[in-house]
Scaffold this motif. Structure first.
Motif, PDB file in Angstrom:
ATOM      1  N   SER A 123       0.840  -1.210   0.000  1.00 55.25           N
ATOM      2  CA  SER A 123       0.000   0.000   0.000  1.00 55.25           C
ATOM      3  C   SER A 123       0.868   1.251   0.000  1.00 55.25           C
ATOM      4  CB  SER A 123      -0.933   0.007   1.212  1.00 55.25           C
ATOM      5  OG  SER A 123      -1.823  -1.080   1.180  1.00 55.25           O
ATOM      6  N   ILE A 124       1.957   1.211   0.771  1.00 52.52           N
ATOM      7  CA  ILE A 124       2.871   2.347   0.832  1.00 52.52           C
ATOM      8  C   ILE A 124       3.504   2.596  -0.536  1.00 52.52           C
ATOM      9  CG2 ILE A 124       5.061   3.154   1.803  1.00 52.52           C
ATOM     10  CD1 ILE A 124       4.287   1.635   4.385  1.00 52.52           C
ATOM     11  N   LEU A 125       3.921   1.527  -1.185  1.00 60.64           N
ATOM     12  CA  LEU A 125       4.535   1.673  -2.510  1.00 60.64           C
ATOM     13  C   LEU A 125       3.532   2.210  -3.525  1.00 60.64           C
ATOM     14  CD1 LEU A 125       6.793  -1.516  -2.770  1.00 60.64           C
ATOM     15  CD2 LEU A 125       7.476   0.836  -2.235  1.00 60.64           C
ATOM     16  N   ARG A 126       2.273   1.785  -3.429  1.00 58.68           N
ATOM     17  CA  ARG A 126       1.247   2.320  -4.337  1.00 58.68           C
ATOM     18  C   ARG A 126       1.059   3.814  -4.111  1.00 58.68           C
ATOM     19  NH1 ARG A 126      -1.373  -2.742  -3.395  1.00 58.68           N
ATOM     20  NH2 ARG A 126      -2.553  -1.841  -1.658  1.00 58.68           N
ATOM     21  N   GLU A 127       1.125   4.245  -2.862  1.00 57.48           N
ATOM     22  CA  GLU A 127       0.992   5.666  -2.555  1.00 57.48           C
ATOM     23  C   GLU A 127       2.190   6.461  -3.082  1.00 57.48           C
ATOM     24  OE1 GLU A 127      -1.585   7.372  -1.181  1.00 57.48           O
ATOM     25  OE2 GLU A 127      -2.655   5.465  -1.409  1.00 57.48           O
ATOM     26  N   THR A 128       3.380   5.856  -3.030  1.00 59.95           N
ATOM     27  CA  THR A 128       4.546   6.575  -3.550  1.00 59.95           C
ATOM     28  C   THR A 128       4.421   6.770  -5.060  1.00 59.95           C
ATOM     29  OG1 THR A 128       5.863   4.554  -3.909  1.00 59.95           O
ATOM     30  CG2 THR A 128       6.047   5.622  -1.762  1.00 59.95           C
ATOM     31  N   ALA A 144      10.169   9.540  -0.450  1.00 60.12           N
ATOM     32  CA  ALA A 144       8.782   9.393  -0.887  1.00 60.12           C
ATOM     33  C   ALA A 144       7.960   8.673   0.177  1.00 60.12           C
ATOM     34  CB  ALA A 144       8.721   8.642  -2.204  1.00 60.12           C
ATOM     35  N   ILE A 145       8.554   7.661   0.805  1.00 61.56           N
ATOM     36  CA  ILE A 145       7.854   6.929   1.866  1.00 61.56           C
ATOM     37  C   ILE A 145       7.575   7.840   3.049  1.00 61.56           C
ATOM     38  CG2 ILE A 145       8.121   5.083   3.579  1.00 61.56           C
ATOM     39  CD1 ILE A 145       9.588   3.466   1.429  1.00 61.56           C
ATOM     40  N   SER A 146       8.510   8.714   3.384  1.00 65.79           N
ATOM     41  CA  SER A 146       8.292   9.644   4.509  1.00 65.79           C
ATOM     42  C   SER A 146       7.139  10.606   4.206  1.00 65.79           C
ATOM     43  CB  SER A 146       9.574  10.424   4.811  1.00 65.79           C
ATOM     44  OG  SER A 146       9.909  11.311   3.748  1.00 65.79           O
ATOM     45  N   ILE A 147       6.997  11.026   2.948  1.00 65.50           N
ATOM     46  CA  ILE A 147       5.872  11.882   2.554  1.00 65.50           C
ATOM     47  C   ILE A 147       4.566  11.116   2.682  1.00 65.50           C
ATOM     48  CG2 ILE A 147       4.811  13.129   0.634  1.00 65.50           C
ATOM     49  CD1 ILE A 147       7.599  13.804  -0.368  1.00 65.50           C
ATOM     50  N   VAL A 148       4.573   9.855   2.289  1.00 67.24           N
ATOM     51  CA  VAL A 148       3.375   9.012   2.412  1.00 67.24           C
ATOM     52  C   VAL A 148       2.954   8.913   3.869  1.00 67.24           C
ATOM     53  CG1 VAL A 148       2.497   6.652   2.180  1.00 67.24           C
ATOM     54  CG2 VAL A 148       3.803   7.697   0.310  1.00 67.24           C
ATOM     55  N   PHE A 149       3.903   8.747   4.772  1.00 64.08           N
ATOM     56  CA  PHE A 149       3.578   8.648   6.196  1.00 64.08           C
ATOM     57  C   PHE A 149       2.973   9.950   6.720  1.00 64.08           C
ATOM     58  CE2 PHE A 149       6.948   5.165   6.950  1.00 64.08           C
ATOM     59  CZ  PHE A 149       6.007   4.189   6.683  1.00 64.08           C
ATOM     60  N   GLU A 150       3.506  11.091   6.240  1.00 66.90           N
ATOM     61  CA  GLU A 150       2.973  12.382   6.676  1.00 66.90           C
ATOM     62  C   GLU A 150       1.523  12.556   6.234  1.00 66.90           C
ATOM     63  OE1 GLU A 150       5.537  15.353   5.119  1.00 66.90           O
ATOM     64  OE2 GLU A 150       7.256  14.797   6.380  1.00 66.90           O
ATOM     65  N   ARG A 151       1.208  12.075   5.039  1.00 66.93           N
ATOM     66  CA  ARG A 151      -0.134  12.255   4.492  1.00 66.93           C
ATOM     67  C   ARG A 151      -1.093  11.138   4.895  1.00 66.93           C
ATOM     68  NH1 ARG A 151       1.049  14.197  -1.775  1.00 66.93           N
ATOM     69  NH2 ARG A 151       2.270  16.080  -1.247  1.00 66.93           N
ATOM     70  N   ASN A 152      -0.542   9.995   5.263  1.00 66.79           N
ATOM     71  CA  ASN A 152      -1.378   8.849   5.634  1.00 66.79           C
ATOM     72  C   ASN A 152      -0.878   8.258   6.948  1.00 66.79           C
ATOM     73  OD1 ASN A 152      -2.944   8.221   2.844  1.00 66.79           O
ATOM     74  ND2 ASN A 152      -0.809   8.758   2.398  1.00 66.79           N
ATOM     75  N   PRO A 153      -1.151   8.942   8.054  1.00 63.94           N
ATOM     76  CA  PRO A 153      -0.654   8.476   9.362  1.00 63.94           C
ATOM     77  C   PRO A 153      -1.074   7.048   9.695  1.00 63.94           C
ATOM     78  CG  PRO A 153      -1.568  10.692   9.526  1.00 63.94           C
ATOM     79  CD  PRO A 153      -1.930  10.192   8.167  1.00 63.94           C
ATOM     80  N   LYS A 154      -2.169   6.576   9.125  1.00 62.48           N
ATOM     81  CA  LYS A 154      -2.645   5.223   9.431  1.00 62.48           C
ATOM     82  C   LYS A 154      -1.696   4.158   8.902  1.00 62.48           C
ATOM     83  CE  LYS A 154      -7.586   6.328   9.652  1.00 62.48           C
ATOM     84  NZ  LYS A 154      -8.942   6.037   9.111  1.00 62.48           N
ATOM     85  N   LEU A 155      -0.848   4.537   7.955  1.00 66.54           N
ATOM     86  CA  LEU A 155       0.112   3.574   7.413  1.00 66.54           C
ATOM     87  C   LEU A 155       1.365   3.447   8.276  1.00 66.54           C
ATOM     88  CD1 LEU A 155      -0.083   4.344   3.568  1.00 66.54           C
ATOM     89  CD2 LEU A 155      -1.039   2.386   4.787  1.00 66.54           C
ATOM     90  N   ARG A 156       1.507   4.350   9.236  1.00 67.23           N
ATOM     91  CA  ARG A 156       2.639   4.259  10.158  1.00 67.23           C
ATOM     92  C   ARG A 156       2.459   3.046  11.062  1.00 67.23           C
ATOM     93  NH1 ARG A 156       6.078   8.560  10.773  1.00 67.23           N
ATOM     94  NH2 ARG A 156       5.451  10.545   9.835  1.00 67.23           N
ATOM     95  N   LEU A 157       3.563   2.377  11.346  1.00 71.14           N
ATOM     96  CA  LEU A 157       3.520   1.216  12.225  1.00 71.14           C
ATOM     97  C   LEU A 157       4.458   1.441  13.407  1.00 71.14           C
ATOM     98  CD1 LEU A 157       3.677  -1.634   9.539  1.00 71.14           C
ATOM     99  CD2 LEU A 157       1.649  -0.663  10.630  1.00 71.14           C
TER     100      LEU A 157
END
Length: 483
Positions: A123-128, A144-157
């Motif tokens: 899912s993270i790679l699809r967002e990138t 790019a992954i760090s940007i995904v985490f900022e925009r989609n906090p639910k993907l943080r583990l």
């Protein structure tokens, strides 16, 4: 038949041997110059344990009849152990169902959690991928992954799931032999699904050496010939080796690793054009090493690979279980990227001890190996890297620019393969294609071009089915044929 024209091939890896084989079979006079004391290049099968171990390339990516190496491997009857049955898997050369991940306290991660985190990683790679359309300027996949985490906090583990996610990132870095802060967001998956070969990934149980030895049979190969200078003249090429001896031919094919080209260990007179120099300079070259540990007996689970999860991808570990495929009690520790480079600064004994230390994190009572082997692809002057990867800022046509010839100087190698970079069949196919280009250019120049004469005889390698299995090879190395 009297040879028509002469070509010097520089580099005795799969690309160089394939090019020389094709031109030789087309009645060209061919001399191949190889700096090592053996052919193979980054394909290196070691027999010091009494059985074959590939210290370099060891997988056939795309276990199918469409793979250009399939006819030869099938004809030789070489068995393949399929480590991945899924088609078009760009990242993983194994199935996650046959893995065992552990934390640093030796506790096995539940398989359900491994699968769940794997879905999150996808899912993270699809967002990138969505960021490519938003940002015209390239960036590292890690950013790019760090940007995904900022925009989609639910993907943080957090906790153990976060460590498993870092292992997935470590596995991705192993595929490219480079760290995530160097891998291109825009180009990391540039090989489209249409270009990926089906059939999953197969481990060469007997190693790659029988394949390249068969291709090399009957060729004029000069070992220990390290090329220093290439002088391009109007209708000739003069190649000078380290001891001052020179070779002259109508054309030359450069099939040395891109790491050697980047090091400028070979000088060109006149110099290469700016666009070629730029392509060589910009292409990424990664490092993945193998620390092969041979034990008295097996003390690990019957899975295809073992992994150690940790806080960062640098601290994670990956072990290939060769016992599953070959029946020998061998584990292969496979560090990549910065970790692989750091390890090369150690002695062989220290490197082996480091690998055992990683293993004892999950098996505290593990025995010490009775023997070990260590590769050093980054510092080996004949390779200076393992294979190419999509570096941040690379243009999409960089592989094509690497492959384009300069007058009567041609280029081959896995890095020049736009469709199959970083693979053995990509190197092989690049050699065949470059030989065809070289042949056509020379015949065109001398007015002897026959468009209907193939550079490789279709009957050279009779098509035979590949021998594939996902079960242990028996004592006679017989293996079930699934096709």
């Amino acid at each position: 038949m009297k040879p028509m024209h002469s070509v010097i091939v520089i580099g005795g890896g799969f690309a160089g041997i394939a090019a020389a084989r094709a031109l030789h079979d087309a009645s060209f006079q061919v001399i191949l110059l190889e700096s090592r004391d053996k052919i193979g290049g980054r394909v290196c099968t070691d027999y010091s344990f009494g059985f074959p171990i590939d210290l370099g390339a060891s997988w056939l990516h795309g276990v199918c009849k469409e793979n250009p190496l399939a006819p030869l491997i099938g004809r030789l009857g070489l068995p393949l152990y399929r480590t991945s049955t899924g088609d078009n898997s760009l990242l993983f050369d194994h199935d996650l169902e046959s893995c065992a991940l552990f934390d640093t306290d030796g506790n096995q991660v539940p398989q359900e959690l491994v699968s769940q985190v794997g879905e999150t990683f996808e899912s993270i790679l699809r967002e990138t991928n969505k960021l490519r359309e938003e940002f015209s300027e390239d960036m590292p996949i890690q950013h790019a992954i760090s940007i995904v985490f900022e925009r989609n906090p639910k993907l943080r583990l957090e906790g153990l799931p976060q460590k498993v996610l870092q292992w997935y990132l470590c596995d991705m870095e192993s595929w490219f032999a480079a760290d995530a802060d160097k891998i291109s967001l825009h180009c990391w998956d540039k090989v489209s699904e249409e270009e990926l070969l089906p059939g999953g990934h197969g481990l060469m149980v007997q190693g790659y050496e029988p394949v390249i030895n068969t291709l090399a049979k009957g060729l004029d190969i000069r070992l220990g010939h390290r090329v220093k200078t290439i002088n391009r003249q109007m209708v000739r090429v003069k190649v000078t080796i380290e001891n001052g001896k020179t070779f002259v031919a109508d054309a030359a094919i450069m099939a040395v690793p891109v790491g050697v080209l980047k090091s400028k260990a070979i000088s060109f007179e006149p110099g290469l054009p700016e666009w070629k120099e730029e392509a060589i300079s910009n292409i990424g070259i990664g490092i993945e090493n193998k620390i092969v540990l041979h034990f008295e007996s097996v003390f690990w689970p019957d899975v295809e690979f073992l992994g150690v999860v940790a806080e960062t991808s640098y601290q994670c570990s990956y072990f290939l279980n060769l016992h599953k495929a070959t029946g020998h009690p061998v584990l292969v520790y496979m560090p990549a990227g910065q970790l692989a480079m750091d390890i090369e600064n150690m002695s062989d004994n220290t490197i082996a001890s480091f690998a055992v230390t990683q293993l004892k994190k999950i098996f505290p009572h593990a025995s010490d190996p009775i023997r070990y082997l260590v590769s050093r692809w980054g510092s080996d002057v004949n390779s200076l890297g393992s294979y190419s990867y999509a570096k941040v800022g690379n243009p999409h046509d960089i592989c094509e620019k690497l492959r384009m010839h300069v007058h009567n100087l041609f280029f081959a190698g896995e890095a020049t393969s736009a469709s199959y970079p970083g693979s053995v069949h990509g190197a092989y196919l690049s050699g065949v294609m470059t030989a065809q280009d070289c042949r056509m250019q020379l015949l065109k120049h001398y007015g002897k071009l026959d468009l209907f004469h193939p550079v490789v005889d279709e009957d050279t390698f009779a098509s035979m089915p590949l021998l594939i299995s996902r079960v242990l090879v028996n004592k006679e190395n017989e293996i079930e044929s699934l096709i």
